[in-house]
Design a protein around this motif. Structure first.
Motif, PDB file in Angstrom:
ATOM      1  N   TYR A  28      -1.471 -17.263  -9.102  1.00  0.00           N
ATOM      2  CA  TYR A  28      -1.267 -15.848  -9.030  1.00  0.00           C
ATOM      3  C   TYR A  28      -0.296 -15.458 -10.151  1.00  0.00           C
ATOM      4  N   VAL A  29       0.598 -16.242 -10.276  1.00  0.00           N
ATOM      5  CA  VAL A  29       1.718 -15.795 -11.314  1.00  0.00           C
ATOM      6  C   VAL A  29       1.082 -15.700 -12.683  1.00  0.00           C
ATOM      7  N   LYS A  30       0.304 -16.815 -12.895  1.00  0.00           N
ATOM      8  CA  LYS A  30      -0.436 -16.535 -14.228  1.00  0.00           C
ATOM      9  C   LYS A  30      -1.336 -15.365 -14.241  1.00  0.00           C
ATOM     10  N   ALA A  31      -2.124 -14.955 -13.049  1.00  0.00           N
ATOM     11  CA  ALA A  31      -2.758 -13.849 -13.148  1.00  0.00           C
ATOM     12  C   ALA A  31      -1.949 -12.653 -13.163  1.00  0.00           C
ATOM     13  N   LEU A  32      -0.733 -12.451 -12.673  1.00  0.00           N
ATOM     14  CA  LEU A  32      -0.054 -11.238 -12.782  1.00  0.00           C
ATOM     15  C   LEU A  32       0.587 -11.239 -14.215  1.00  0.00           C
ATOM     16  N   GLN A  33       0.863 -12.230 -14.797  1.00  0.00           N
ATOM     17  CA  GLN A  33       1.137 -12.130 -16.243  1.00  0.00           C
ATOM     18  C   GLN A  33       0.148 -11.791 -16.962  1.00  0.00           C
ATOM     19  N   GLU A  34      -1.129 -12.064 -17.042  1.00  0.00           N
ATOM     20  CA  GLU A  34      -2.227 -11.706 -17.740  1.00  0.00           C
ATOM     21  C   GLU A  34      -2.525 -10.081 -17.491  1.00  0.00           C
ATOM     22  N   TYR A  35      -2.297  -9.817 -16.170  1.00  0.00           N
ATOM     23  CA  TYR A  35      -2.489  -8.357 -15.813  1.00  0.00           C
ATOM     24  C   TYR A  35      -1.516  -7.431 -16.465  1.00  0.00           C
ATOM     25  N   SER A  36      -0.118  -8.033 -16.521  1.00  0.00           N
ATOM     26  CA  SER A  36       0.936  -7.075 -17.149  1.00  0.00           C
ATOM     27  C   SER A  36       0.733  -6.982 -18.655  1.00  0.00           C
ATOM     28  N   ASN A  37       0.027  -8.206 -19.187  1.00  0.00           N
ATOM     29  CA  ASN A  37      -0.311  -8.164 -20.530  1.00  0.00           C
ATOM     30  C   ASN A  37      -1.727  -7.503 -21.014  1.00  0.00           C
ATOM     31  N   ASN A  38      -2.417  -7.005 -19.982  1.00  0.00           N
ATOM     32  CA  ASN A  38      -3.702  -6.111 -20.121  1.00  0.00           C
ATOM     33  C   ASN A  38      -4.801  -6.897 -20.623  1.00  0.00           C
ATOM     34  N   SER A  39      -4.538  -8.407 -20.282  1.00  0.00           N
ATOM     35  CA  SER A  39      -5.402  -9.307 -20.699  1.00  0.00           C
ATOM     36  C   SER A  39      -6.430  -9.505 -19.490  1.00  0.00           C
ATOM     37  N   THR A  40      -7.713  -9.858 -19.792  1.00  0.00           N
ATOM     38  CA  THR A  40      -8.610 -10.263 -18.564  1.00  0.00           C
ATOM     39  C   THR A  40      -9.120 -11.647 -18.941  1.00  0.00           C
ATOM     40  N   SER A  41      -8.488 -12.691 -18.316  1.00  0.00           N
ATOM     41  CA  SER A  41      -9.165 -14.288 -18.524  1.00  0.00           C
ATOM     42  C   SER A  41      -9.831 -14.686 -17.146  1.00  0.00           C
ATOM     43  N   ILE A  70       0.956  -1.166  -0.053  1.00  0.00           N
ATOM     44  CA  ILE A  70       0.096  -0.002  -0.149  1.00  0.00           C
ATOM     45  C   ILE A  70       0.810   1.418   0.103  1.00  0.00           C
ATOM     46  N   ALA A  71       1.823   1.323   0.801  1.00  0.00           N
ATOM     47  CA  ALA A  71       2.874   2.337   0.882  1.00  0.00           C
ATOM     48  C   ALA A  71       3.296   2.610  -0.325  1.00  0.00           C
ATOM     49  N   PHE A  72       4.070   1.464  -1.225  1.00  0.00           N
ATOM     50  CA  PHE A  72       4.637   1.714  -2.271  1.00  0.00           C
ATOM     51  C   PHE A  72       3.818   2.353  -3.704  1.00  0.00           C
ATOM     52  N   ASN A  73       2.643   1.875  -3.380  1.00  0.00           N
ATOM     53  CA  ASN A  73       1.575   2.372  -4.399  1.00  0.00           C
ATOM     54  C   ASN A  73       1.006   3.584  -4.199  1.00  0.00           C
ATOM     55  N   GLY A  74       0.893   4.073  -2.864  1.00  0.00           N
ATOM     56  CA  GLY A  74       0.401   5.365  -2.642  1.00  0.00           C
ATOM     57  C   GLY A  74      -1.087   5.613  -2.782  1.00  0.00           C
ATOM     58  N   GLN A  75      -1.779   4.830  -3.645  1.00  0.00           N
ATOM     59  CA  GLN A  75      -3.333   4.802  -3.683  1.00  0.00           C
ATOM     60  C   GLN A  75      -3.794   3.538  -3.841  1.00  0.00           C
ATOM     61  N   PHE A  76      -5.016   3.553  -3.518  1.00  0.00           N
ATOM     62  CA  PHE A  76      -5.696   2.077  -3.395  1.00  0.00           C
ATOM     63  C   PHE A  76      -6.451   1.807  -4.717  1.00  0.00           C
ATOM     64  N   ASN A  77      -5.925   1.419  -5.654  1.00  0.00           N
ATOM     65  CA  ASN A  77      -6.436   1.107  -7.230  1.00  0.00           C
ATOM     66  C   ASN A  77      -6.308  -0.498  -7.578  1.00  0.00           C
ATOM     67  N   LYS A  78      -6.793  -0.527  -8.612  1.00  0.00           N
ATOM     68  CA  LYS A  78      -6.796  -2.023  -9.067  1.00  0.00           C
ATOM     69  C   LYS A  78      -5.401  -2.891  -8.993  1.00  0.00           C
ATOM     70  N   LYS A  79      -4.305  -2.077  -9.152  1.00  0.00           N
ATOM     71  CA  LYS A  79      -2.970  -2.567  -9.362  1.00  0.00           C
ATOM     72  C   LYS A  79      -2.646  -2.893  -7.764  1.00  0.00           C
ATOM     73  N   THR A  80      -3.056  -2.076  -6.855  1.00  0.00           N
ATOM     74  CA  THR A  80      -2.692  -2.077  -5.509  1.00  0.00           C
ATOM     75  C   THR A  80      -3.317  -3.525  -5.075  1.00  0.00           C
ATOM     76  N   ILE A  81      -4.559  -3.488  -5.480  1.00  0.00           N
ATOM     77  CA  ILE A  81      -5.508  -4.724  -4.885  1.00  0.00           C
ATOM     78  C   ILE A  81      -4.853  -5.978  -5.481  1.00  0.00           C
ATOM     79  N   ILE A  82      -4.208  -6.120  -6.639  1.00  0.00           N
ATOM     80  CA  ILE A  82      -3.768  -7.404  -7.403  1.00  0.00           C
ATOM     81  C   ILE A  82      -2.385  -7.566  -6.474  1.00  0.00           C
TER      82      ILE A  82
END
Length: 1937
Positions: free
Chosen positions: A586-599, A517-529
């Motif tokens: 979780y790793v797969k979910a991160l990869q998909e998020y970094s590729n901006n894909s929602t599966s 939370i501290a590194f992201n500074g704000q609570f958004n989708k990236k922070t939740i992931i």
């Protein structure tokens, strides 16, 4: 040989002479040959009694004495003909010498031994006639029945003792006479002892019933002269044991005492072969239990009392509760089947079997479930035998010689337990290598235990003994044997994670979440992931836990239940799969998020996490929240639920049902929510968030220039740099939760204390102000409620009611005051002022103590004289002060009563008229007109003169003076004081005037002769003459404190008191080994090196108490000790006075015996209540129904109490209460005191002074019992074998030990730590429902003892879901005033035992037992393993395991602060360090224990937090505090030496950040004890006030308490860490003495070298490196490192700052000589560490034993190599070269230095020729070294600063090499390098010692430093006017002694 025999005879004669006088010249009780029968002959108790009788009649008839000695010799010869037992030969030789001496005294020289029987017979007759045996009993009876009984208590006691002595001697004479007649023919025997004499002897023997050894209840006495056997409940309990229908008949030849009939315990003895003394002990025990339960039922008295079914049922269920639960756990039926069908007699039989098993089990008592197994099978066997007509011995206990429970049942168990204990290599073996008590006991937690069958199947693997351990250092686990059971105590820090994994998972996940939370500074989708990464973290940490489950169980798989093993591996597989699956998702979910894909993968991951988290929370909710626990149990029938519960948590026999009621649960949850909220707010805003920006900046930097050869960070985003930034912050993150817990718990404790009304009375002023409320409060709390005591007697008027209450209160208050006088806290005048009148007279008001009324009359007189206003205004001014009003009213009324009593008819008429006129004036409010108040002083002076005369004894002269004084009073009143109109009563005044004129008025006074009236006169005189205010009475601070606490406690909530007869019974239990019992005169007068004796020290520390003592013994206050030596009684009193001010056993015994004294007083004063009268009426009833001889006994005892009750009109008269038979009987039934003196038998054999002192304590305290372990040598198969007996003794009528019970043990009881076994062997001798554990450095007070029956009622109050099983008691540390260190310890301890434990008990519900004076539910604990655990080393802190065990077994531990017990603490730094080292080491061992693991696993989350941070977590957080400094400094050293710090500092100012400042400030405040001081300060504010707290805190700071707390931090860290790594925890004897002596430098160095000095110098080294090469200079450096410098200097110099005379020049010089002698003395075999450095060094390395420990030492030692690696690249000679070549060259240089060192330290033990060559080589080497150094300076860039820098580099490297070599000691020895290693180690110790010694020497040059230090150490003593400066200077007035 003749010379030896002569010396022995002289010794024996001296011993016998001492035996006759009873004491030596200093009042020390001595013991001769009669008291020292060897243990191997002790089975024949007759030998000792015969020798004592011989000594008794020596002067009367030496010939008969010789006959007795010869008979004793023949008995000894028959028992051990070859004199093979220990001490037997010496005993026989001494006895033979005595016999020869007696023969030598005969004038004719010849002896006809054939006449011995005739001589003995005639002497028997003469002895009876001389002592008038037939009249002795009659005299005693008459004295008891006489009206003078109350004033002849001493005479009665003397006659009773004389009778007992006479009959004891007659018994011995008769016994010897009978034995001698067995050696002649029957015809001669008939002739020598006629039938008439036989009858007389039998009659005399029957009169010795009170000589029969018994403990409390004389069950085997034929004539019941002890009042305790007359109590209805005792008679009912005794009758309950009688034989009942259904018991098989005993064989005719089975021995049963003639004084009673056979009972069920006799049957059990015959059937199972229990020992006789075990039977006797448990017979009394069971009678005691039943009687006390019966007494609480309040059953009306009957002619033949019978035990009630309810009492039996309660004892039965309480005693067998653990067995019933064991059966339920194993799903087996109890042996009785349906309980409702079991008769009352059968229940008592079962209870008897249980207690007989327990009483003879010895060490097996530590295995409670094993006892359940034994009981189960023995009762089954018993039930089969009950069907027979004639009893037959049990098959399971049959041996060749008969039947023995000990040999057949207990001994096989003991032998295997002892074999395992002996295999632990005296505690040095790993815990995993041998089975401890818990392992054996837990075998019986499964149905597998029934494989042992019955009788024992000794071929079972359970009974398999281990093989000897291997000595190979590479395989330390050693011997093979049966594995451990269900748990293995592996030595590793991982236990902290294993036991408290929920805490660590929670902390790590919260840190991860907050950081994201501290590194992201704000609570958004990236922070939740990113926050969802907590899922893999959780399962990975659980996976790690499952791995630990597998590893930690290694060594127990073969013996652990298959289900438990299956669960471990199933959980491992489950968390392995979960970790892989969830991490993959979780790793797969991160990869998909970094590729901006929602599966669907991300959704699946979220769904899985939600399901997993939901299931975890759901099951946690069901398993942890108390309200839902019943629901989970009801769902157990569903297999799915059972499976998940089984997976979630392992179930044991213990630890079930560990939940609390919802309200308690909510309270401690709210507490922790506040703590956690504060902790995470601090962590986020002050620790984590400020580090975000610097971290991001550092990670982005590239191409940073390193000044050394970088291996890690250069191409890895500067990883080590980031780590140095975050590491100290992360450590503080783990630590700060304890800080917030400390603060918030202190606040909560403060509020709870205020709610409980603590500290409301905190001064004498408050005592004075509230005193009139004390009687009512006392009645409400400490007395039986008034309606019960005074039914039908309640006074009508308010005054009468107040007076009645005061009359009830006064005897208790006065007894408290008298005890303060006996203890010398107050003097006679103070006692007189503090005593309260009885309030039993006719005065219509309450009389208060004089200290409240002192000087009030004078103040009232001045007001009256000066008053010019109306009567109302005058009275209003007087009544502003209540006590002034009371004083005026009392004087007014008392003067009238006294005058009416002493005057004749005319005088009384005058008094009546005067008082009538005054009352009339008051009613008319004309007192100013009718009375001349200005003349009031004249009236008072005349009354004072009259009372002064009346105080004295009547004489004709004083009669005349008194008449004159009375007439003067008449004249003053008539002519000066009265202004009333006399016309109203003209005739009266005329009559009085005529009588006065004729001289008839007051011609004869009635002199006061009644004691009460004389006291009234004396009191009036005191009221009229005491001018000084008594506002400061008592003066003594301890007396004030005690009275303030006692009076304050009257207003605190406590249970209502029960009558003594209905209260719970209890025992006090004190373990003792060899500490000081009573100071001897040589000890008191022995001077230390400064010329100071203990006696002189005590006189200066307690000057007022010394004066009070001299006054008490009738000496002048200015007397010197030399004057006391002319009186043995005064010497003994002096020894006791000194001992009562130390930490001695005598002090403890005196304090604990106050319980008996208090109970006797309470019982005595209840004698007028219904219960007491019922007792007397009951005596009368049973007298009608019993035989004449029993009638006589009843009548004698009843009349004693009738007379004591009715001889005085005052029902509250306490005279003689200590000798009231009923009061003594009730007190003995309710209270028992057992001191378990482990080696008392050995001390007696060796004639140690401690044994004589213990015997003296028994003589002075008749209710004191001493238990000890006696070693007896016996012959078996021609060899001497040791047998061990548990014995109980008391003092007999002759002042000697009288053996009560002697129970054979299965073997040496000391298999573990010693103290718990000492407690265990003696606990069978305790009695009652409760037992209070008291250490021998504790004290008690009479006024606190009055509250004991209230405390015991707490067992029946509602304290939560589970009933209380341990009642916590508050402590007062009485050693706080000795020195500043003692004050620090006292305050620290006080805050823990009051405020700290208050919070632990409520709301946190995790209070344990800490070795304090807690009161145990005795039956609960003795049926569950006892009051401590005893396994070697792991249970070194044996006391706290009682709390663990209680909590795991569904107990409840409470804490109560309305009662207190005194406790001593260590007062010198070395004592404190040893104590803290022991406790820290004990906590290190607790980390490894199964108890900590189970509590950590089975508590709900929030109770687990409370438990962790108040036990092992406290020490771990302490270690983290020190670790923070190391992490910070090593991080700074890395930044400085690598050069990276300076470059980063230039680019970005990262050092001035909030996070680092917050972390360092938190660490510093924790380090110096600020957070420790918070509860201390709040506690003082609560109980003493805000101002005292502030002043006290400032004073402590000025006395350098921060230095002390920082030093203690190092002590705890060292011993805690070392214990977990290597073990080695052991009991440290601290001495508990007075410490004012100077401690030598070498002694301090030995004690603190490795724990403090080495670590302190390491910190200094780091700080110097940081200063030299770091990037922070000036103020920035100071601010960053001040805490580290403070810690380093505290660790290095605190032992010398707090060392008396530590900076005195002469002592410094002597210390240096002593240190060098110690350092260079090589030692040898048998040399101790105190004498030689080499021996000490070997001892210091002894803890490194295991392979794992050696590896850890090597790893930890690698940190020292960073200095050389970094510094060599900083040398000018290195330039800019950063290659590894530079580092390699530095090692070459170091090798050269080591070679040179070896050359110069080569051994001198060589030939002369080679010595010349050696000197040549040494000279050449020196020249070459100098040349090489000069060449390097000239031809390279090496500079002189480089040389010093090289030293800075090589010193830690050398220490690192040395540490590694030490860890590999066996290898070094094999390589032949050990001597060289030792030489280097000596050099390092010499260097470290000099670095510490030089500053001390420099300060010693300055004379004012020593004065300042003395002031610093003893400031508290100075503030009390003490003369410590005289003590330390040696100005000793005892020098002339």
């Amino acid at each position: 040989m003749a010379r030896v025999e002569e010396l022995w005879e002289r010794l024996v004669r001296a011993a016998l002479r001492r035996e006759r006088t009873g004491a030596d010249t200093l009042g020390q009780p001595a013991s001769g040959i009669a008291g020292n029968v060897p243990s191997s002959l002790a089975n024949s108790r007759n030998i000792d009694s015969i020798l004592r009788a011989a000594d008794e009649i020596q002067d009367e008839d030496p010939n008969v004495s010789r006959i007795l000695c010869e008979h004793a010799y023949s008995l000894a010869q028959n028992l051990d003909p070859n004199s093979e037992g220990r001490g037997v030969l010496q005993f026989k030789t001494g006895l033979m010498s005595v016999i020869k001496q007696k023969l030598a005294k005969r004038e004719d020289g010849s002896i006809d031994r054939s006449q011995d029987i005739a001589r003995l017979r005639e002497f028997y007759k003469q002895f009876r006639e001389k002592n008038k045996v037939d009249e002795l009993r009659e005299d005693e009876k008459k004295l008891r029945e006489s009206d003078a009984f109350s004033v002849n208590l001493g005479e009665l006691e003397r006659k009773t003792v004389k009778r007992r002595r006479v009959f004891q001697t007659l018994k011995v004479l008769g016994m010897v006479l009978e034995d001698l007649t067995k050696e002649v023919s029957p015809e001669d025997a008939e002739r020598l002892i006629p039938e008439e004499l036989k009858q007389v002897m039998e009659s005399d023997a029957a009169m010795t019933e009170d000589l029969i050894a018994y403990n409390i209840i004389p069950l085997d006495a034929s004539i019941m002269t002890n009042a305790i056997v007359l109590l209805p409940e005792v008679r009912a309990a005794k009758s309950a044991l009688r034989y009942f229908r259904g018991l098989p008949k005993l064989p005719v030849d089975f021995p049963v005492p003639a004084t009673r009939n056979a009972d069920m315990l006799d049957f059990l003895q015959f059937f199972f072969g229990f020992q006789k003394d075990n039977i006797c002990n448990q017979r009394e025990h069971i009678v005691h239990l039943l009687a006390n339960e019966q007494s609480r039922l309040g059953i009306p008295e009957e002619f033949e009392p019978k035990i009630d079914e309810a009492a039996v049922q309660k004892v039965f269920l309480k005693s067998l509760d653990n067995y019933i639960k064991w059966c339920s756990y194993l799903i087996i039926s109890p042996v009785w089947g349906n309980l409702e069908a079991v008769s009352k007699e059968k229940k008592i039989l079962y209870v008897s079997v249980w207690f007989l098993i327990w009483g003879e089990a010895g060490n097996i008592r530590f295995l409670p479930e094993c006892l359940c197994y034994i009981f189960h099978h023995m009762v089954r066997e018993l039930e089969l035998n009950l069907r027979q007509q004639i009893a037959q011995p049990a098959d399971s206990c049959k041996i060749e010689s008969g039947v023995s429970f000990l040999e057949k049942v207990i001994s096989p168990l003991y032998e295997v337990v002892a074999a395992e204990a002996n295999n632990n290599d005296n505690g040095r073996a790993p815990h995993s290598a041998w089975r401890n008590y818990d392992d054996f006991n837990e075998y019986f937690w499964s149905l597998n235990c029934f494989e042992l069958s019955w009788p024992w199947r000794e071929r079972s693997s359970f009974f398999m003994k281990p093989k000897p351990r291997s000595k190979n250092w590479l395989s330390p686990s050693g011997g093979q044997g049966r594995g451990k059971t269900s748990f293995v105590e592996h030595r590793t820090f991982l236990h902290l994670y294993h036991s408290f994994h929920r805490l660590w998972i929670f902390l790590f996940m919260m840190f991860q979440g907050l950081t994201i939370i501290a590194f992201n500074g704000q609570f958004n989708k990236k922070t939740i992931i990113q926050v969802l990464s907590l899922g893999p973290t959780f399962v990975l940490m659980k996976f790690f836990e499952s791995i630990l489950d597998i590893l930690m169980m290694y060594g127990a798989y073969s013996t652990t239940r298959r289900l438990a093993v299956s669960r471990i591996f199933f959980r491992f597989l489950w968390f392995t799969a979960a970790s892989v699956f969830i991490t993959f998702l979780y790793v797969k979910a991160l990869q998909e998020y970094s590729n901006n894909s929602t599966s669907a993968i991300f959704k699946i991951y979220v769904f899985v996490i939600a399901i997993y988290a939901g299931a975890q929370l759901f099951f946690s909710f069901l398993m942890r929240i108390p309200a839902c626990h019943i629901l989970t149990n009801s769902c157990d029938r569903w297999s799915v639920i059972r499976f998940f519960k089984w997976m979630h948590q392992e179930h044991y026999y213990v630890g079930r049902g560990m939940y609390e009621r919802p309200t308690d649960f909510i309270k401690y949850v709210l507490f922790w929510l506040v703590v956690l909220g504060a902790k995470f707010s601090f962590a986020y805003f002050l620790l984590i968030k400020p580090l975000v920006t610097p971290t991001q900046t550092i990670v982005k930097y590239n191409n940073l220039q390193y000044s050394w050869h970088d291996l890690v960070s250069k191409n890895n985003h500067n990883a080590l740099t980031v780590a140095t930034l975050w590491a100290p912050v992360f450590v503080i993150y783990l630590l700060d939760i304890h800080v917030f817990y400390t603060i918030i718990s202190a606040v909560v404790g403060f509020l709870l204390g205020a709610r409980d009304r603590l500290g409301e009375i905190r001064s004498l002023e408050a005592v004075h102000k509230l005193f009139e409320k004390f009687p009512a409060a006392f009645m409400e709390t400490l007395l039986v409620p008034v309606p019960k005591r005074t039914s039908g007697q309640s006074p009508d008027s308010e005054v009468k009611k107040s007076k009645f209450i005061a009359a009830q209160f006064s005897p208790f208050w006065n007894e408290i005051i008298r005890n303060l006088r006996e203890e010398d806290y107050i003097n006679n005048l103070e006692m007189e002022l503090l005593l309260m009148p009885k309030n039993s007279g006719s005065l219509p008001l309450v009389q208060w103590p004089l200290f409240l009324l002192a000087s009030k009359i004078f103040m009232a007189k001045d007001i009256a004289v000066e008053n010019k206003d109306s009567l109302d205004e005058l009275w209003e001014r007087i009544t502003r002060d209540d006590y002034m009003r009371y004083a005026v009213e009392e004087c007014y009324q008392t003067i009238r009563l006294i005058l009416e009593e002493i005057l004749d008819d005319d005088g009384r008429m005058w008094v009546e008229r005067i008082y009538g006129d005054i009352q009339e004036s008051i009613s008319k409010k004309s007192i100013h007109v009718d009375l001349q108040l200005s003349k009031l002083p004249l009236v008072i002076s005349r009354v004072t003169a009259l009372t002064w005369i009346l105080r004295e004894k009547e004489t004709p002269e004083l009669q005349m003076v008194a008449v004159k004084a009375a007439r003067d009073l008449y004249d003053v009143i008539q002519h000066d004081f009265l202004s009333v109109n006399m016309r109203g009563h003209y005739e009266t005044w005329i009559t009085l005037s005529k009588a006065r004129t004729e001289g008839r008025l007051f011609s004869k006074l009635k002199w006061p002769k009644d004691a009460e009236f004389r006291a009234r006169v004396k009191r009036l005189h005191s009221l009229l003459t005491i001018k000084e205010s008594a506002a400061n009475i008592p003066i003594n601070l301890e007396a004030r404190r005690r009275l303030e606490f006692f009076t304050n406690s009257l207003f605190m909530e406590m249970p209502a008191a029960k009558p003594v007869r209905e209260m719970l019974s209890f025992s006090v239990f004190t373990p003792y080994y060899s500490e000081t019992v009573l100071y001897s005169m040589p000890e008191l007068l022995k001077k230390n090196e400064d010329g100071i004796s203990i006696l002189f020290y005590l006189q200066k520390i307690f000057p007022d108490e010394w004066k009070n003592f001299l006054s008490r013994i009738g000496r002048d206050e200015n007397s010197v000790e030399l004057e006391l030596f002319d009186s043995p009684n005064d010497i003994l009193e002096l020894r006791f006075w000194a001992s009562y001010r130390g930490q001695t056993l005598a002090r403890t015994v005196r304090g604990m015996m106050y319980y008996r004294k208090a109970l006797m007083l309470q019982s005595y004063l209840e004698r007028g209540s219904t219960g007491g009268l019922d007792f007397l009426i009951y005596y009368f009833k049973v007298t009608v129904c019993l035989e004449k001889i029993v009638m006589y006994s009843y009548h004698t005892l009843a009349m004693a109490d009738v007379e004591a009750t009715l001889s005085s009109n005052d029902a509250n008269d306490t005279q003689g209460y200590e000798l009231s038979p009923e009061a003594r009987a009730q007190a003995d039934l309710k209270f028992t005191y057992v001191v378990t003196c482990q080696i008392y038998g050995k001390q007696k054999e060796e004639q140690k002074p401690e044994a004589a002192d213990i015997a003296l304590l028994m003589q002075q305290n008749e209710a004191l019992r001493v238990a000890f372990i006696d070693e007896v040598e016996t012959l078996r198969d021609g060899k001497v074998h040791k047998e061990y007996y548990s014995k109980l003794v008391k003092a007999d009528i002759s002042g000697k030990d009288k053996e009560i019970y002697s129970i054979k043990l299965p073997g040496n009881p000391k298999l573990g730590e010693g103290k718990p076994e000492n407690q265990n062997h003696a606990i069978v001798f305790t009695r009652g429902n409760a037992v209070q554990t008291i250490d021998m450095n504790q004290d008690n007070y009479f006024e606190e003892a009055l509250k004991m029956r209230n405390l015991l009622e707490e067992f029946h109050r509602d304290h939560g879901l589970h009933p209380p099983t341990i009642l916590g008691v508050r402590e007062h540390v009485f050693t706080g005033s000795v020195s500043s260190l003692a004050l620090f310890m006292s305050n620290q301890e006080t805050s823990f035992v009051t405020l700290g434990q208050r919070v632990l008990a409520n709301p946190l519900k995790v209070r344990m037992h800490y070795g304090h004076p807690d009161v145990f539910d005795r039956i609960f604990h003795i049926t569950r393993g006892g009051i401590s655990k005893a396994s070697r080393v792991v249970n070194i802190s044996e006391d706290i395991y009682a709390g663990f065990n209680t909590t795991l077994r569904q107990g409840n531990i409470t804490h109560h602060e309305y009662i207190q017990v005194g406790k001593g603490r260590d007062v010198g730094l070395n004592q404190i360090a040893l104590f803290e080292g022991k406790v820290a080491g004990g906590n290190g061992e607790q980390v490894l224990s199964r108890d900590i693991y189970r509590l950590g696993q089975l508590f709900d989350f929030f109770r687990m937090l409370s438990f962790y941070f108040t036990t092992v977590g406290f020490y771990f957080c302490t270690m983290l505090t020190v670790l923070t400094v190391y992490v910070f400094l090593y991080g700074k050293a890395y930044l400085a030496l690598s050069g990276i710090g300076e470059e980063i500092d230039v680019r970005a100012n990262i050092t001035q950040n909030t996070a680092l400042s917050a972390a360092l400030n938190t660490q510093f405040l924790f380090q110096i004890g600020v957070f420790t001081a918070v509860p201390m300060i709040l506690g003082v504010i609560l109980e003493q006030g805000f101002l005292r707290a502030v002043v006290g805190f400032i004073t402590m700071q000025l006395q350098l308490c921060s230095v002390f707390f920082t030093f203690s931090l190092g002590t705890r860290t060292h011993y805690f860490g070392r214990t977990i790594l290597h073990g080695g925890a052991r009991y440290q004897a601290t001495g508990r003495g007075f410490v004012v002596r100077h401690i030598k430098f070498s002694e301090n160095y030995r004690l603190y070298s490795r724990s403090h000095f080495v670590k302190g110098l390491e910190v200094v080294l780091l700080l110097v490196v940081y200063l030299g090469y770091g990037y922070n200079k000036g103020l920035a450096y100071i601010l960053l490192t001040i805490s580290s410098w403070f810690m380093a200097f505290s660790w290095l110099f605190a032992p010398y700052l707090f060392n008396p005379s530590g900076f005195e020049w002469q002592k410094t010089v002597e210390d240096f000589k002593d240190w060098t002698n110690w350092l260079f003395y090589r030692g040898g075999i048998g040399v101790k560490g105190e004498e030689s450095w080499e021996a000490w060094w070997d001892e210091e390395l002894s803890h490194i034993r295991t392979l794992e420990g050696r590896i850890m030492e090597i790893i930890l030692s690698l940190r020292f190599f960073i200095f050389q690696y970094g510094i060599v690249y900083k040398l000018h000679a290195s330039g800019s070269d950063t290659s590894l070549t530079v580092y390699g060259i530095s090692w070459a240089v170091l090798a050269v230095v080591i070679i040179l060192f070896k050359v110069f330290t080569f051994s001198q033990k060589i030939s002369v020729n080679f010595q010349l060559l050696l000197r040549f080589i040494q000279s050449l080497s020196f020249m070459l070294a100098l040349a090489g150094l000069a060449a390097a300076v000239i031809f390279t860039k090496l500079s002189f600063p480089d040389i010093f820098a090289s030293i800075l580099a090589f010193v830690p490297t050398g220490w690192g090499i040395l540490s590694i070599a030490v860890a590999c000691k066996p290898l070094m020895k094999q390589l032949g390098l050990w001597k060289s290693i030792r030489s280097i180690a000596r050099l390092y110790d010499a260097g470290m010692g000099m670095l510490i010694f030089i500053p001390i020497a420099l300060f010693s040059w300055l004379p004012f430093v020593s004065t300042f230090q003395t002031r610093l150490m003893f400031n508290q003593a100075f503030s009390r006017g003490l003369e410590i400066s005289l003590i330390l200077a040696g100005d000793n007035p005892n020098s002339g002694l």
